[in-house]
Design a protein around this motif. Structure first.
Motif, short mmCIF file in Angstrom:
data_model
loop_
_atom_site.label_atom_id
_atom_site.label_comp_id
_atom_site.label_asym_id
_atom_site.label_seq_id
_atom_site.Cartn_x
_atom_site.Cartn_y
_atom_site.Cartn_z
N ILE A 60 0.78 -1.14 -0.12
CA ILE A 60 0.12 0.03 0.00
C ILE A 60 0.93 1.39 0.03
O ILE A 60 1.91 1.40 0.76
CB ILE A 60 -0.95 0.03 1.26
CG1 ILE A 60 -1.80 -1.07 1.29
CG2 ILE A 60 -1.86 1.13 1.36
CD1 ILE A 60 -1.88 -1.94 2.49
N TRP A 61 0.50 2.43 -0.66
CA TRP A 61 1.29 3.56 -0.97
C TRP A 61 0.66 4.64 -0.46
O TRP A 61 -0.61 4.69 -0.17
CB TRP A 61 1.71 3.68 -2.23
CG TRP A 61 2.52 2.44 -3.05
CD1 TRP A 61 1.91 1.11 -3.49
CD2 TRP A 61 3.74 2.26 -3.09
NE1 TRP A 61 2.90 0.58 -3.86
CE2 TRP A 61 4.09 0.99 -3.75
CE3 TRP A 61 4.96 3.17 -2.88
CZ2 TRP A 61 5.30 0.54 -3.91
CZ3 TRP A 61 6.24 2.66 -3.16
CH2 TRP A 61 6.35 1.30 -3.76
N ALA A 62 1.53 5.85 -0.26
CA ALA A 62 0.84 7.12 0.31
C ALA A 62 1.50 7.97 -0.68
O ALA A 62 2.70 8.10 -0.91
CB ALA A 62 1.14 7.53 1.42
N LEU A 63 1.00 9.01 -1.32
CA LEU A 63 1.23 9.89 -2.07
C LEU A 63 1.17 11.45 -1.34
O LEU A 63 0.18 11.63 -0.73
CB LEU A 63 0.27 9.91 -3.46
CG LEU A 63 0.95 10.87 -4.66
CD1 LEU A 63 2.17 10.14 -5.38
CD2 LEU A 63 -0.34 11.15 -5.52
N SER A 64 2.26 12.05 -1.79
CA SER A 64 2.36 13.61 -1.05
C SER A 64 3.41 14.25 -1.71
O SER A 64 4.25 13.80 -2.41
CB SER A 64 2.73 13.25 0.72
OG SER A 64 3.94 12.70 0.55
N VAL A 100 6.11 12.58 -4.12
CA VAL A 100 6.55 11.41 -3.44
C VAL A 100 5.50 10.21 -3.46
O VAL A 100 4.49 10.43 -2.83
CB VAL A 100 7.43 11.70 -2.35
CG1 VAL A 100 8.02 10.34 -1.83
CG2 VAL A 100 8.41 12.78 -2.46
N LEU A 101 5.87 9.04 -3.75
CA LEU A 101 5.21 7.72 -3.43
C LEU A 101 6.08 7.08 -2.51
O LEU A 101 7.00 6.78 -2.81
CB LEU A 101 4.76 7.20 -4.78
CG LEU A 101 3.81 6.00 -4.65
CD1 LEU A 101 2.29 6.68 -4.58
CD2 LEU A 101 3.90 5.16 -5.98
N GLU A 102 5.34 6.60 -1.28
CA GLU A 102 6.04 6.01 -0.28
C GLU A 102 5.31 4.79 0.28
O GLU A 102 4.00 4.81 0.42
CB GLU A 102 6.35 7.11 1.00
CG GLU A 102 7.19 6.73 1.92
CD GLU A 102 7.48 7.80 2.88
OE1 GLU A 102 8.35 7.63 3.76
OE2 GLU A 102 7.04 8.88 2.55
N THR A 103 6.08 3.99 0.80
CA THR A 103 5.46 2.79 1.30
C THR A 103 6.52 2.27 2.61
O THR A 103 7.66 2.64 2.29
CB THR A 103 4.98 1.71 0.52
OG1 THR A 103 4.61 0.49 1.12
CG2 THR A 103 6.27 1.12 -0.44
N THR A 104 5.97 1.36 3.05
CA THR A 104 7.12 0.47 4.05
C THR A 104 7.02 -0.98 3.79
O THR A 104 7.51 -1.76 4.30
CB THR A 104 6.83 0.73 5.64
OG1 THR A 104 5.44 0.15 5.87
CG2 THR A 104 6.84 2.08 5.95
N LEU A 139 9.71 6.75 -3.86
CA LEU A 139 10.05 7.12 -5.45
C LEU A 139 9.38 8.32 -5.80
O LEU A 139 8.29 9.02 -5.48
CB LEU A 139 9.07 6.05 -6.12
CG LEU A 139 9.33 4.44 -5.95
CD1 LEU A 139 8.26 3.52 -6.53
CD2 LEU A 139 10.49 4.05 -6.04
N PHE A 140 10.35 9.23 -6.40
CA PHE A 140 9.78 10.49 -6.98
C PHE A 140 10.66 10.93 -8.13
O PHE A 140 12.01 10.47 -8.24
CB PHE A 140 9.83 11.45 -5.78
CG PHE A 140 11.43 11.70 -5.06
CD1 PHE A 140 12.34 12.46 -5.47
CD2 PHE A 140 11.60 10.66 -3.90
CE1 PHE A 140 13.53 12.28 -4.86
CE2 PHE A 140 12.76 10.78 -3.44
CZ PHE A 140 13.77 11.38 -3.58
N PRO A 141 10.22 11.56 -9.12
CA PRO A 141 10.89 12.38 -10.19
C PRO A 141 11.52 13.40 -9.77
O PRO A 141 11.01 14.28 -8.82
CB PRO A 141 9.87 12.48 -10.97
CG PRO A 141 8.63 12.52 -10.37
CD PRO A 141 8.75 11.89 -9.13
N LEU A 142 12.79 13.85 -10.49
CA LEU A 142 13.45 15.04 -10.24
C LEU A 142 13.85 15.71 -11.70
O LEU A 142 13.82 14.81 -12.51
CB LEU A 142 14.76 14.95 -9.51
CG LEU A 142 14.64 14.67 -7.74
CD1 LEU A 142 16.01 14.38 -7.18
CD2 LEU A 142 13.98 15.82 -7.13
#
Length: 794
Positions: free
Chosen positions: A31-35, A44-48, A58-61
């Motif tokens: 499950i992911w969280a977007l912020s 940023v898309l983040e999970t544990t 995960l994020f683009p720059l």
């Protein structure tokens, strides 16, 4: 799915695979969280991975130079990120990376082991443009593992890593280069001529080794992206979307709708049916033992009130088949004697208490949304046997035809003022020692539902006992009615008295509690003994006294009760017309003992369930209506509080619980007070919306005066309800072919309904309907039938 909102630093959007579109793993679900993230600004898309890693981000720059020495933000400072679409497993964000360029970032979670993204960049200027893109995978692994690092397979650069034995892989189209600094990154230049758009697809696989995962990632990246998103859009259009005129409320409903659909899961287990979760967050989803029995409570099975709320607030009337699956999750575990557990979980978890009678009402709602004699016949027998269990002697200790609660899971509320031993402000009385009008109301409604199902189920002989039970329950409500308080009151199970609470005595350490002498005409009481200590103890409590006939009574309470943060509670099992002595043994001198009786004259919102069930006289209904509108009663800016008092003992008394407010709202509808119901619903939306704006989360409950969120984050019972808005807008039926209107809108402001491509706006003075092909027409006065193909019938 459509959305148009600027993302704020507080926003946190949870994305997970959608159970409506395929099967999900109950034991391994990422499950992911977007912020938003600052310095540099990006999404940023983040999970544990269910706590198998400290984090994966995960994020683009964008880089300012070919050497990638200077990192830029993904969007210009004066150009906010705009959320343009949101579904349980999908989000799309627009941004502006350059004065002459537009960008779109889409995230898609097709299953519990895959996350995908598509980045689109378009040069709208007159000159060629070169942007230097980097896609970062920042992994902080668990105790065992390695961070992400570049891995070259022939001409293809990947990022690979591992956490707690879980291999991870990142693939990006376009032929990127892998770098270590400043983060593990896949980078590539994007040369855009005027008018050109470039699209890149990223695939993240969980549980795949590098070489095998590469082939899977290539196959996924080659799938037509638009076809996948079109499937999501069509699935979204089959679920109504409500949009109030107020932006704060509209965002709360968008967030709640996405959250409710995300809580659907499965199928799993022997029954192979879908189920629902209490919450679904990035720290959840993984079962170390591999079969789910070690999941936390949020994943261990919903109670009947929770499933009823999910169905009544979000699934009905448009998804009766899915609500029926949730109902079947209870019936699949029914014992031969009719018993149904209050909270059966997908991995065999149980609450070890009898399910709430609200289960029968859920079946009635499903039948009303989709009348089917086969469904009635299938449901009647198991629900009939289940209701018989409720009226059996085991649930009716004094055999008066009025069963008792025996577990908080049956009620759906753990903060009842007099019956919550885990709260210091509560007496902690045992629910099983009282008879409760709330339970009578649920049983009464269950009798009515089964009586209505009996003819299509071809069981008319069951109607007579059902009517007899219902008559006894209604008589009890009338006997318990208190006109001054405009509520029926609980009464003691054995004495049928509703007495105010009192303090009988207190003591330091062990010994005899000083008690007042017995009066000649004292009513029987049931003592509650509360022990306060610094550590768990095993005291013994001895009570001696006499009953109403002068016969001696004695109790020795030796079984250790549960310890709750510095106190334990003993409940007497008998009632005493005269309590002659009470002694406590086994306590240190520092311990404190308090002896009380519960206040059975105290009212709370659960006691208005007879109003919802239609058990009151017209005069009593009017008393309740006045109570709901009075500041001395329940009237508050953000909904109805649990306890109608101006001097609450604890913030929990001022909590607005969505479930119990929904019961009151439906009672208002049935009493003909539709504008009051619409006003209450709007206040619930407002409180949830303000909390969401402040915190980026919805909460388990909301403060009735301030709207501030209370309790756990993003749990089912904190989501503001949507389905009542359909009825209050005048909609009585949604089908793939038409929208049926039966009444004028009860809302004071315009409300818009989106359904299968049709946009229907209702307002106090008329409304409009826009059809999928773009034509717009005035909304006909109800009753009317709006055909989705572009016509309407009176």
């Amino acid at each position: 799915m459509h959305c148009d909102r600027s993302l704020s630093p507080q926003d946190r959007l949870v994305l997970a695979a959608d159970a409506r579109l395929g099967s999900l793993s109950y034991v391994d679900d990422t499950i992911w969280a977007l912020s938003l993230r600052d310095a540099p600004t990006t999404v940023v898309l983040e999970t544990t991975y269910g706590l198998r890693a400290r984090h994966m981000r995960l994020f683009p720059l964008l880089f300012a130079d070919p050497e990638r020495r200077q990192v830029m933000g993904l969007s210009l400072e004066d150009s906010p990120f705009r959320l343009t679409a949101l579904a349980p497993n999908y989000a799309a964000v627009q941004f502006r990376p350059h004065a002459t360029a537009q960008g779109r970032l889409e995230w898609f979670i097709p299953d519990g082991r895959t996350a995908m993204a598509r980045l689109s960049l378009r040069n709208s200027g007159p000159e060629p443009l070169t942007l230097y893109l980097g896609w970062v995978a920042d992994l902080s692994p668990g105790e065992e593992g390695r961070p992400m690092e570049p891995w070259q397979h022939h001409a293809t650069a990947l990022l690979t890593g591992e956490t707690q034995g879980l291999p991870l892989l990142i693939f990006l189209t376009g032929g990127p280069e892998g770098l270590y600094s400043p983060y593990p990154t896949l980078v590539l230049p994007l040369d855009l001529v005027p008018g050109q758009e470039r699209r890149l697809t990223l695939v993240h696989l969980v549980g795949y080794e590098a070489e095998a995962g590469l082939e899977t990632a290539r196959r996924l990246a080659a799938r037509p992206w638009e076809a996948q998103i079109t499937r999501l859009r069509l699935a979204d259009q089959a679920w109504p979307r409500i949009q109030p005129a107020d932006e704060t409320q509209a965002w709360a409903l968008t967030f709640a709708r996405q959250s409710a659909l995300r809580l659907l899961h499965g199928p799993f287990g022997e029954g192979q049916h879908r189920f629902a979760l209490r919450a679904r967050e990035p720290d959840q989803g993984y079962s170390p033992n591999g079969h789910g029995s070690d999941h936390p409570p949020a994943w261990s099975g919903l109670t009947v009130p929770e499933v009823w709320y999910l169905s009544s607030a979000f699934l009905l009337p448009h998804a009766p088949n899915l609500a029926a699956e949730l109902l079947q999750g209870f019936l699949a575990h029914q014992r031969p004697d009719g018993w149904i557990d209050a909270g059966p979980g997908p991995a065999g978890q149980q609450a070890h208490a009898l399910a709430s009678p609200l289960l029968v009402d859920l079946a009635g709602r499903i039948y009303a949304a989709q009348p089917d004699p086969a469904f009635a016949a299938q449901m009647f027998e198991p629900l009939w046997r289940f209701l018989q269990v409720w009226f059996a002697p085991e649930q009716d200790t004094d055999s008066d035809g009025l069963p008792e609660w025996h577990h908080p899971a049956q009620v759906g509320l753990e903060s009842l003022p007099e019956f919550s031993p885990w709260h210091p402000w509560s007496t902690g009385a045992d629910l099983a020692t009282v008879e409760d009008p709330a339970l009578w109301a649920l049983l009464y409604r269950a009798c009515q539902v089964l009586e209505n199902l009996a003819p299509p189920a071809q069981r008319p002989q069951a109607q007579k006992p059902l009517r007899a039970w219902a008559r006894r329950l209604r008589e009890a409500v009338q006997q318990a009615w208190d006109p001054r308080r405009a509520h029926p009151l609980r009464w003691d199970r054995d004495t049928h008295l509703s007495l105010p609470g009192q303090r009988l005595g207190q003591l330091r350490g062990s010994g005899a509690v000083p008690l007042r002498p017995c009066g000649e005409a004292s009513p029987p009481i049931r003592p509650v003994i509360i022990v306060y200590a610094d550590a768990p103890l095993r005291p013994q409590v001895h009570l001696r006294g006499r009953d109403g006939q002068g016969r001696p009574l004695r109790e020795d309470l030796t079984a250790p009760p549960t310890w709750y943060e510095g106190r334990m509670v003993f409940n007497a099992t008998q009632t005493y017309a005269c309590l002659e002595s009470l002694t406590v043994e086994g306590l240190p001198a520092s311990a404190r003992v308090e002896v009380r009786t519960p206040d059975l004259t105290r009212t709370d919102l659960t006691l208005l369930l007879p109003f919802w069930a239609g058990m009151l006289t017209p005069a009593q209904e009017q008393q309740v209506l006045r109570r709901l509108q009075s500041p001395q009663g329940y009237a508050r800016p953000y909904g109805l509080p649990l306890v109608p008092t101006r001097r609450p003992k604890a913030p929990a008394w001022e909590a607005v619980h969505m479930l119990w407010n929904l019961f009151a709202l439906e009672g208002l509808e049935q009493a003909g007070a539709r504008p009051l119901a619409a006003d209450l619903l709007t206040r619930l939306w407002q409180g949830a919306g303000e909390t969401l704006q402040r915190e980026g989360y919805l909460r388990e409950a909301y403060h009735a005066r301030t709207g501030k969120g209370m309790g756990q984050r993003n749990v089912l019972l904190g989501l503001p309800p949507l389905s009542p808005a359909l009825r209050l807008a005048g909609v009585v039926s949604l089908t793939p072919k038409a929208i049926e209107l039966q009444a004028e809108s009860a809302f004071a402001h315009p409300v818009t309904l989106f359904w299968r491509g049709v946009r229907l706006t209702v307002a106090p003075q008329g409304g409009t309907v826009r059809f999928p092909h773009g034509a717009t027409a005035p909304l006909p006065p109800p009753p009317a039938r709006v055909l989705l193909r572009g016509a309407h019938q009176p």
